[in-house]
Design a protein around this motif. Structure first.
Motif, short mmCIF file in Angstrom:
data_model
loop_
_atom_site.label_atom_id
_atom_site.label_comp_id
_atom_site.label_asym_id
_atom_site.label_seq_id
_atom_site.Cartn_x
_atom_site.Cartn_y
_atom_site.Cartn_z
N PRO A 176 74.40 83.94 -17.45
CA PRO A 176 75.06 84.84 -18.30
C PRO A 176 74.40 86.13 -18.74
O PRO A 176 73.23 86.13 -19.05
N ALA A 177 75.09 87.10 -18.62
CA ALA A 177 74.52 88.44 -19.15
C ALA A 177 75.63 89.22 -20.16
O ALA A 177 76.91 88.74 -20.21
N GLU A 178 75.05 89.99 -21.00
CA GLU A 178 76.03 90.60 -22.13
C GLU A 178 76.72 91.80 -21.72
O GLU A 178 77.72 92.33 -22.11
N SER A 179 76.21 92.57 -20.53
CA SER A 179 76.69 93.76 -20.19
C SER A 179 76.21 93.96 -18.76
O SER A 179 75.32 93.13 -18.13
N THR A 180 76.67 95.13 -18.16
CA THR A 180 76.12 95.54 -16.57
C THR A 180 74.68 95.80 -16.79
O THR A 180 73.77 95.61 -15.63
N ILE A 181 74.27 96.70 -17.57
CA ILE A 181 72.82 96.98 -17.78
C ILE A 181 72.17 95.73 -17.97
O ILE A 181 70.84 95.61 -17.48
N HIS A 182 72.35 94.75 -18.76
CA HIS A 182 71.67 93.59 -19.08
C HIS A 182 71.63 92.77 -17.85
O HIS A 182 70.76 92.00 -17.54
N ALA A 183 72.81 92.79 -17.02
CA ALA A 183 72.83 91.93 -15.71
C ALA A 183 71.62 92.33 -14.98
O ALA A 183 70.61 91.92 -14.33
N ALA A 184 71.31 93.84 -14.75
CA ALA A 184 70.39 94.45 -14.06
C ALA A 184 69.04 94.30 -14.51
O ALA A 184 67.97 93.88 -13.75
N GLN A 185 68.81 94.37 -16.04
CA GLN A 185 67.71 94.25 -16.59
C GLN A 185 67.01 92.59 -16.08
O GLN A 185 65.94 92.21 -16.14
N LEU A 186 68.05 91.43 -16.21
CA LEU A 186 67.69 90.13 -16.04
C LEU A 186 66.91 90.13 -14.65
O LEU A 186 66.11 89.43 -14.43
N ALA A 195 72.20 90.65 -9.40
CA ALA A 195 73.04 90.99 -10.64
C ALA A 195 74.46 91.71 -10.11
O ALA A 195 74.52 92.20 -9.18
N VAL A 196 75.57 91.36 -10.79
CA VAL A 196 76.76 92.08 -10.67
C VAL A 196 76.70 93.14 -11.54
O VAL A 196 76.67 92.86 -12.98
N THR A 197 76.44 94.32 -11.20
CA THR A 197 76.18 95.43 -12.07
C THR A 197 77.06 96.74 -11.46
O THR A 197 77.45 96.82 -10.45
N ASN A 198 76.87 97.82 -12.04
CA ASN A 198 77.33 99.05 -11.99
C ASN A 198 76.36 100.03 -11.44
O ASN A 198 75.21 99.64 -11.41
N GLU A 199 76.73 101.09 -10.77
CA GLU A 199 75.97 102.12 -10.52
C GLU A 199 74.75 102.71 -11.38
O GLU A 199 73.46 102.50 -10.98
N PRO A 200 75.15 102.99 -12.65
CA PRO A 200 74.12 103.23 -13.52
C PRO A 200 73.01 101.93 -13.80
O PRO A 200 71.76 102.21 -13.83
N GLY A 201 73.46 100.87 -13.87
CA GLY A 201 72.54 99.66 -13.84
C GLY A 201 71.71 99.57 -12.85
O GLY A 201 70.63 99.14 -12.80
N ARG A 202 72.19 99.82 -11.67
CA ARG A 202 71.52 99.51 -10.46
C ARG A 202 70.16 100.52 -10.29
O ARG A 202 69.24 100.45 -10.20
N ALA A 203 70.86 101.97 -10.80
CA ALA A 203 69.71 102.92 -10.58
C ALA A 203 68.64 102.82 -11.86
O ALA A 203 67.49 103.03 -11.61
N ALA A 204 69.11 102.41 -12.99
CA ALA A 204 68.06 102.21 -14.12
C ALA A 204 66.94 101.34 -13.72
O ALA A 204 65.99 101.49 -14.27
#
Length: 240
Positions: A176-186, A195-204
């Protein structure tokens, strides 16, 4: 009933200069609220949404802020929250923002409509960033796949059907993740494999999309303070 903000201000849609506005998406308002809405007054407006920077909600809020500034409205001050539930508890309360930005796709969106402190003040549509399943190099490995995702984006596991070998090569363990950014952070922290994330999460977090899809148009809702004013006719009909 809603109508174009430009028409509500007495400005025709064909009078606008697309070259001067980088966010040509429609904003719809309740006409009765236009003359007195803080959304159109100069100053600073605190608006809460799902954070941190890079979430799809924060991207949408930045676009809304640009549009309001373009119309001579307030400077939007983003107030990020870890979840929409936390935002719902805080908005309109002491120390919390007066306004909330919520996507129509949020699982708890209905609760904002029924909050006695809030009312819907505006809606608009704008595309999300690119979404996909991202991993560190070298990529996906068949077997158990710890997949970090929001509940709302779980269905994007279907993107694995386009990966080599298809979805059948993976035994999904949901993280479980709280946001797309959190998913990428995990994933970056080694607590998930993908992670299922968005482009900003992938890049960050310096991940790579293994499979992805373009963004989709999303409806966003701006909730503000409730205005409970009854007309004299309504009072009389209720016998008050």
């Amino acid at each position: 009933m809603t109508e174009s903000l430009f028409r509500g201000l007495g400005i025709r849609d064909d009078d606008t200069d697309a070259d001067s506005d980088a966010t040509p998406f429609p904003i719809l308002w309740e006409p009765a609220r236009i003359p007195h809405s803080p959304l159109l007054r100069p100053g600073t407006l605190r608006v809460g949404t799902l954070g941190p920077d890079g979430t799809t909600s924060m991207v949408a809020l930045a676009r809304l802020g640009y549009r309001l500034a373009h119309l001579g409205g307030p400077v939007v001050e983003p107030v990020p929250y870890d979840s929409f539930e936390e935002l719902l508890a805080a908005v309109g309360g002491r120390g919390g923002p007066a306004y909330a930005l919520v996507p129509a796709a949020a699982e708890c969106a209905t609760r904002f409509f029924w909050s006695p402190r809030l009312r819907l003040d505006a809606t608009f549509s704008t595309p999300t960033p690119e979404y996909g399943i991202a991993t560190p190099p070298p990529g996906l490995h068949e077997g158990v796949l710890r997949l970090a995702t929001l509940h709302e984006t779980r269905r994007l596991v279907e993107l694995l059907d386009g990966a080599e070998g298809g979805r059948g090569g993976y035994d999904i363990a949901w993280v479980p993740a709280e946001s797309t950014i959190h998913a990428a952070q995990l994933v970056a922290e080694g607590r998930a494999d993908a992670a299922v994330t968005n482009e900003p999460g992938r890049a960050a977090h310096r991940l790579e999309f293994q499979v992805s899809r373009p963004g989709v148009p999303m409806v966003w809702m701006v909730f503000g303070p409730a205005v409970l004013v009854r007309s004299e006719g309504v009072r009389q009909s209720l016998g008050s």
